[in-house]
Design an enzyme around this catalytic site. Structure first.
Site, PDB file in Angstrom:
ATOM      1  N   CYS A 127       0.796  -1.230   0.000  1.00 21.15           N
ATOM      2  CA  CYS A 127       0.000   0.000   0.000  1.00 21.15           C
ATOM      3  C   CYS A 127       0.826   1.275   0.000  1.00 21.15           C
ATOM      4  O   CYS A 127       0.462   2.249  -0.672  1.00 21.15           O
ATOM      5  CB  CYS A 127      -0.968   0.004   1.184  1.00 21.15           C
ATOM      6  SG  CYS A 127      -0.184  -0.016   2.821  1.00 21.15           S
ATOM      7  N   ASP A 166      -8.623   3.166  -3.063  1.00 20.26           N
ATOM      8  CA  ASP A 166      -7.606   2.314  -2.452  1.00 20.26           C
ATOM      9  C   ASP A 166      -7.194   1.223  -3.437  1.00 20.26           C
ATOM     10  O   ASP A 166      -7.966   0.311  -3.726  1.00 20.26           O
ATOM     11  CB  ASP A 166      -8.174   1.685  -1.176  1.00 20.26           C
ATOM     12  CG  ASP A 166      -7.117   0.975  -0.350  1.00 20.26           C
ATOM     13  OD1 ASP A 166      -5.997   0.768  -0.856  1.00 20.26           O
ATOM     14  OD2 ASP A 166      -7.420   0.615   0.804  1.00 20.26           O
ATOM     15  N   HIS A 211      -1.698   0.903   7.290  1.00 16.25           N
ATOM     16  CA  HIS A 211      -2.239   0.927   5.927  1.00 16.25           C
ATOM     17  C   HIS A 211      -2.461   2.371   5.500  1.00 16.25           C
ATOM     18  O   HIS A 211      -2.853   3.221   6.312  1.00 16.25           O
ATOM     19  CB  HIS A 211      -3.559   0.165   5.858  1.00 16.25           C
ATOM     20  CG  HIS A 211      -4.165   0.158   4.487  1.00 16.25           C
ATOM     21  ND1 HIS A 211      -3.516  -0.374   3.396  1.00 16.25           N
ATOM     22  CD2 HIS A 211      -5.355   0.647   4.012  1.00 16.25           C
ATOM     23  CE1 HIS A 211      -4.273  -0.229   2.325  1.00 16.25           C
ATOM     24  NE2 HIS A 211      -5.386   0.395   2.663  1.00 16.25           N
TER      25      HIS A 211
END
Length: 208
Positions: free
Chosen positions: A14, A66, A51
């Site tokens: 991420c 995302d 995250h």
């Protein structure tokens, strides 16, 4: 990041994927900023901020964007509580609000499960740098203790955790253990589009 993710097609997580996505969105004119989240999968206590994802302003609304959570495809979602969004494979996502702030939930057929929670507090680059450093260097974390590969499929997801391969399509899951290095290399190439040499696979330490 562009060279690693796009040119060399080596994948990432991420802090790489969503930062590259953010820079692309800004370049073409979107108003976008990073947020940090706590992942609530397989935890017994309050998890750290490990995250990151993006919050995009579009048409007067804020949207969760995302591209780096792993598993199946996390859809773009308006920042509205209770509105469910379906992705290929029949998986549902929604946002709710509780004492933790905003919470992303997923329903793969067994009920709603918390994925991660977040606040809308502004995030600086130094916050991302610190969270990224902790996540990718601290002993015992998911990303330092395991060898993980994950890919969203058109109708589900595929993943390898160490030598355990799992492929879910239309809510049906097949799982098996990979027993040989060449089988591992073939799965990486055929399912995930990752091409590693025999020496690179050996360096992972997965096979005696």
């Amino acid at each position: 990041m562009f060279d690693k993710l796009v040119t060399r097609r080596r994948g990432g997580y991420c802090f790489e994927q969503n930062q590259l996505f953010l820079r692309m969105l800004r370049h073409i004119g979107f108003e976008v900023r990073s947020l940090l989240a706590r992942v609530w999968l397989m935890v017994e206590d309050v998890p750290p901020l490990t995250h990151t994802f993006n919050l995009v302003k579009l048409g007067g609304e804020h949207w969760v964007a995302d591209v780096g959570f792993g598993g199946d495809f996390t859809p773009p979602m308006p920042l509205v509580a209770g509105r469910a969004v379906e992705v290929p494979g029949g998986i549902l996502y929604r946002l709710i609000e509780d004492q933790r702030g905003w919470v992303l939930q997923r329903d793969g057929g067994t009920g709603w499960q918390d994925q991660y929670s977040f606040l809308l507090t502004p995030v600086e680059l130094v916050d991302l740098e610190m969270a990224n450093h902790w996540t990718c260097t601290r002993p015992g974390t998911r990303f330092t203790a395991l060898r993980i590969v994950s890919r969203a499929l058109a109708d589900g997801r595929a993943g390898i955790i160490d030598r355990h391969l799992s492929v879910t399509q239309n809510r049906s899951t097949q799982e098996r253990e990979i027993t040989e290095p060449e089988e591992y290399r073939a799965a990486l190439a055929d399912i995930f589009g990752l091409r590693l040499s025999a020496e690179e696979v050996a360096a992972l330490g997965l096979f005696g």
